[in-house]
Design a protein around this motif. Structure first.
Motif, PDB file in Angstrom:
ATOM      1  N   LYS A 146       0.812  -1.206   0.000  1.00 33.58           N
ATOM      2  CA  LYS A 146       0.000   0.000   0.000  1.00 33.58           C
ATOM      3  C   LYS A 146       0.854   1.268   0.000  1.00 33.58           C
ATOM      4  O   LYS A 146       0.474   2.279  -0.594  1.00 33.58           O
ATOM      5  CB  LYS A 146      -0.915  -0.010   1.233  1.00 33.58           C
ATOM      6  CG  LYS A 146      -1.858   1.175   1.316  1.00 33.58           C
ATOM      7  CD  LYS A 146      -2.686   1.128   2.586  1.00 33.58           C
ATOM      8  CE  LYS A 146      -3.490   2.413   2.751  1.00 33.58           C
ATOM      9  NZ  LYS A 146      -4.253   2.435   4.014  1.00 33.58           N
TER      10      LYS A 146
ATOM     11  N   ASP B 297      -8.132   7.444  -0.906  1.00 31.82           N
ATOM     12  CA  ASP B 297      -9.016   6.386  -0.405  1.00 31.82           C
ATOM     13  C   ASP B 297     -10.024   5.956  -1.464  1.00 31.82           C
ATOM     14  O   ASP B 297     -10.358   4.769  -1.576  1.00 31.82           O
ATOM     15  CB  ASP B 297      -9.743   6.845   0.859  1.00 31.82           C
ATOM     16  CG  ASP B 297      -8.929   6.584   2.117  1.00 31.82           C
ATOM     17  OD1 ASP B 297      -8.168   5.596   2.140  1.00 31.82           O
ATOM     18  OD2 ASP B 297      -9.054   7.373   3.067  1.00 31.82           O
TER      19      ASP B 297
ATOM     20  N   ASP C 252     -10.348   2.205  -2.842  1.00 30.37           N
ATOM     21  CA  ASP C 252     -11.625   1.494  -2.899  1.00 30.37           C
ATOM     22  C   ASP C 252     -11.793   0.821  -4.266  1.00 30.37           C
ATOM     23  O   ASP C 252     -12.215  -0.334  -4.357  1.00 30.37           O
ATOM     24  CB  ASP C 252     -12.791   2.451  -2.656  1.00 30.37           C
ATOM     25  CG  ASP C 252     -12.992   2.765  -1.186  1.00 30.37           C
ATOM     26  OD1 ASP C 252     -12.556   1.967  -0.343  1.00 30.37           O
ATOM     27  OD2 ASP C 252     -13.601   3.810  -0.884  1.00 30.37           O
TER      28      ASP C 252
ATOM     29  N   GLU D  34      -6.729  -3.154   7.588  1.00 29.98           N
ATOM     30  CA  GLU D  34      -6.919  -1.796   8.104  1.00 29.98           C
ATOM     31  C   GLU D  34      -8.365  -1.625   8.540  1.00 29.98           C
ATOM     32  O   GLU D  34      -9.246  -2.400   8.117  1.00 29.98           O
ATOM     33  CB  GLU D  34      -6.556  -0.767   7.030  1.00 29.98           C
ATOM     34  CG  GLU D  34      -7.309  -0.952   5.729  1.00 29.98           C
ATOM     35  CD  GLU D  34      -6.822  -0.001   4.654  1.00 29.98           C
ATOM     36  OE1 GLU D  34      -7.606   0.874   4.254  1.00 29.98           O
ATOM     37  OE2 GLU D  34      -5.668  -0.137   4.217  1.00 29.98           O
ATOM     38  N   PRO D  35      -8.655  -0.639   9.397  1.00 30.48           N
ATOM     39  CA  PRO D  35     -10.015  -0.483   9.931  1.00 30.48           C
ATOM     40  C   PRO D  35     -11.062  -0.125   8.876  1.00 30.48           C
ATOM     41  O   PRO D  35     -12.226  -0.505   9.015  1.00 30.48           O
ATOM     42  CB  PRO D  35      -9.868   0.653  10.952  1.00 30.48           C
ATOM     43  CG  PRO D  35      -8.415   0.702  11.282  1.00 30.48           C
ATOM     44  CD  PRO D  35      -7.700   0.287  10.026  1.00 30.48           C
ATOM     45  N   ARG D  36     -10.650   0.609   7.847  1.00 28.97           N
ATOM     46  CA  ARG D  36     -11.624   1.063   6.852  1.00 28.97           C
ATOM     47  C   ARG D  36     -12.296  -0.126   6.166  1.00 28.97           C
ATOM     48  O   ARG D  36     -11.624  -1.047   5.705  1.00 28.97           O
ATOM     49  CB  ARG D  36     -10.931   1.934   5.800  1.00 28.97           C
ATOM     50  CG  ARG D  36     -11.885   2.493   4.736  1.00 28.97           C
ATOM     51  CD  ARG D  36     -11.107   3.291   3.703  1.00 28.97           C
ATOM     52  NE  ARG D  36     -11.943   3.738   2.612  1.00 28.97           N
ATOM     53  CZ  ARG D  36     -12.614   4.878   2.573  1.00 28.97           C
ATOM     54  NH1 ARG D  36     -12.549   5.682   3.612  1.00 28.97           N
ATOM     55  NH2 ARG D  36     -13.333   5.231   1.533  1.00 28.97           N
ATOM     56  N   ARG D  37     -13.607  -0.109   6.104  1.00 28.55           N
ATOM     57  CA  ARG D  37     -14.353  -1.185   5.449  1.00 28.55           C
ATOM     58  C   ARG D  37     -14.695  -0.748   4.023  1.00 28.55           C
ATOM     59  O   ARG D  37     -15.597   0.057   3.812  1.00 28.55           O
ATOM     60  CB  ARG D  37     -15.632  -1.514   6.232  1.00 28.55           C
ATOM     61  CG  ARG D  37     -15.362  -2.175   7.570  1.00 28.55           C
ATOM     62  CD  ARG D  37     -16.650  -2.483   8.297  1.00 28.55           C
ATOM     63  NE  ARG D  37     -16.387  -3.207   9.526  1.00 28.55           N
ATOM     64  CZ  ARG D  37     -16.357  -4.527   9.629  1.00 28.55           C
ATOM     65  NH1 ARG D  37     -16.552  -5.268   8.552  1.00 28.55           N
ATOM     66  NH2 ARG D  37     -16.125  -5.114  10.783  1.00 28.55           N
ATOM     67  N   ARG D  38     -13.953  -1.265   3.095  1.00 28.92           N
ATOM     68  CA  ARG D  38     -14.149  -0.894   1.702  1.00 28.92           C
ATOM     69  C   ARG D  38     -15.373  -1.602   1.128  1.00 28.92           C
ATOM     70  O   ARG D  38     -15.830  -2.613   1.649  1.00 28.92           O
ATOM     71  CB  ARG D  38     -12.895  -1.203   0.899  1.00 28.92           C
ATOM     72  CG  ARG D  38     -11.674  -0.503   1.481  1.00 28.92           C
ATOM     73  CD  ARG D  38     -10.453  -0.570   0.608  1.00 28.92           C
ATOM     74  NE  ARG D  38      -9.313   0.060   1.289  1.00 28.92           N
ATOM     75  CZ  ARG D  38      -9.106   1.362   1.366  1.00 28.92           C
ATOM     76  NH1 ARG D  38      -9.957   2.192   0.770  1.00 28.92           N
ATOM     77  NH2 ARG D  38      -8.055   1.844   2.011  1.00 28.92           N
TER      78      ARG D  38
ATOM     79  N   ARG E 180     -15.342  -5.297   0.619  1.00 28.40           N
ATOM     80  CA  ARG E 180     -15.374  -6.045   1.874  1.00 28.40           C
ATOM     81  C   ARG E 180     -16.787  -6.091   2.437  1.00 28.40           C
ATOM     82  O   ARG E 180     -17.226  -7.118   2.956  1.00 28.40           O
ATOM     83  CB  ARG E 180     -14.417  -5.423   2.883  1.00 28.40           C
ATOM     84  CG  ARG E 180     -14.511  -6.080   4.254  1.00 28.40           C
ATOM     85  CD  ARG E 180     -13.517  -5.548   5.227  1.00 28.40           C
ATOM     86  NE  ARG E 180     -13.777  -6.071   6.571  1.00 28.40           N
ATOM     87  CZ  ARG E 180     -13.029  -5.802   7.636  1.00 28.40           C
ATOM     88  NH1 ARG E 180     -11.969  -5.043   7.517  1.00 28.40           N
ATOM     89  NH2 ARG E 180     -13.351  -6.294   8.814  1.00 28.40           N
TER      90      ARG E 180
END
Length: 223
Positions: free
Chosen positions: A20, A47, A51, A102-106, A109
């Motif tokens: 990344k 971001d 995505d 990572e915490p971000r929920r794409r 996902r």
């Protein structure tokens, strides 16, 4: 490829080569042969680009999940989904880490998570789930991700692939029962099955407040 596709492909190549950290907007724009403002116009920010890259990397995985369809035994469907998930993580680690590291929920996902919950809801509806749907989904997800990350952290020649099947069966044993498909055999399993049924086909005679209260009671009984 159009400009958007070139940018996504360039970012995906950089992700595979350097992780990344290698996917900077400047590097992606240069690799795709466009100016940075074009990237921001198409994706908004980094971001937004990531995505799109995650969706690109997960497109085959999600297509395979959809192609699995609905089998006669939802627990066997869970086994198939588990094996598919682990196989993807080992085959495409860069994309897997982007999705789950990572915490971000794409968006990709979220779609995969929804498919997992759908399988587990069918197990609950069959009266074979021993814990609430959300708890079971989180347990399966955490265990599956742990297996992938553990194997990725091990040199390929030293990996014990028996861990995949062993962990899968331990997880299934922890959240399901061998009760016959015609109905659950214990009160918590009955409560879980009823909770799923009410979500799919809520009774018209209950008010919204009553439905919330009934759901709370069923969640208590299920624990």
């Amino acid at each position: 490829m159009d400009t958007r596709e070139r940018l996504v492909k360039a970012a995906a190549d950089l992700l595979i080569e350097g992780g990344k950290e290698a996917v900077s907007t400047r590097a992606v724009a240069a690799a795709a042969g466009v100016q940075a403002p074009t990237l921001y116009r198409l994706f908004g920010d980094k971001d937004g680009l990531l995505d799109a890259v995650a969706g690109f990397g997960f497109s085959d995985y999600l297509a395979s999940k959809h192609a699995m369809g609905v089998g006669g035994d939802p627990v066997d469907d869970l086994r198939g989904g588990w094996d598919l998930h682990i196989g993807f993580g080992l085959a495409r680690p860069a994309f897997y880490l982007l999705m789950y590291g990572e915490p971000r929920r794409r968006a990709a996902r979220l779609e995969a998570d929804a498919m997992l919950r759908e399988i587990i809801s069918r197990i609950a509806a069959a009266g074979r789930l021993t814990v609430p749907v959300e708890q079971a989904a989180q347990f399966v997800h955490a265990a599956g991700m742990g297996v992938v990350l553990a194997l990725l952290a091990t040199p390929e020649e030293d990996r014990d692939l028996e861990l995949i099947t062993f962990s899968r069966e331990q997880v299934i044993r922890a959240i399901t029962t061998d009760a016959a498909p015609n109905g659950p055999t214990d009160i918590p399993s009955r409560a879980i099955a009823l909770r799923v049924a009410l979500e799919e086909d809520p009774p018209l005679m209950l008010s919204p407040a009553e439905r919330v209260l009934l759901a709370e009671w069923l969640d208590r009984v299920a624990k």
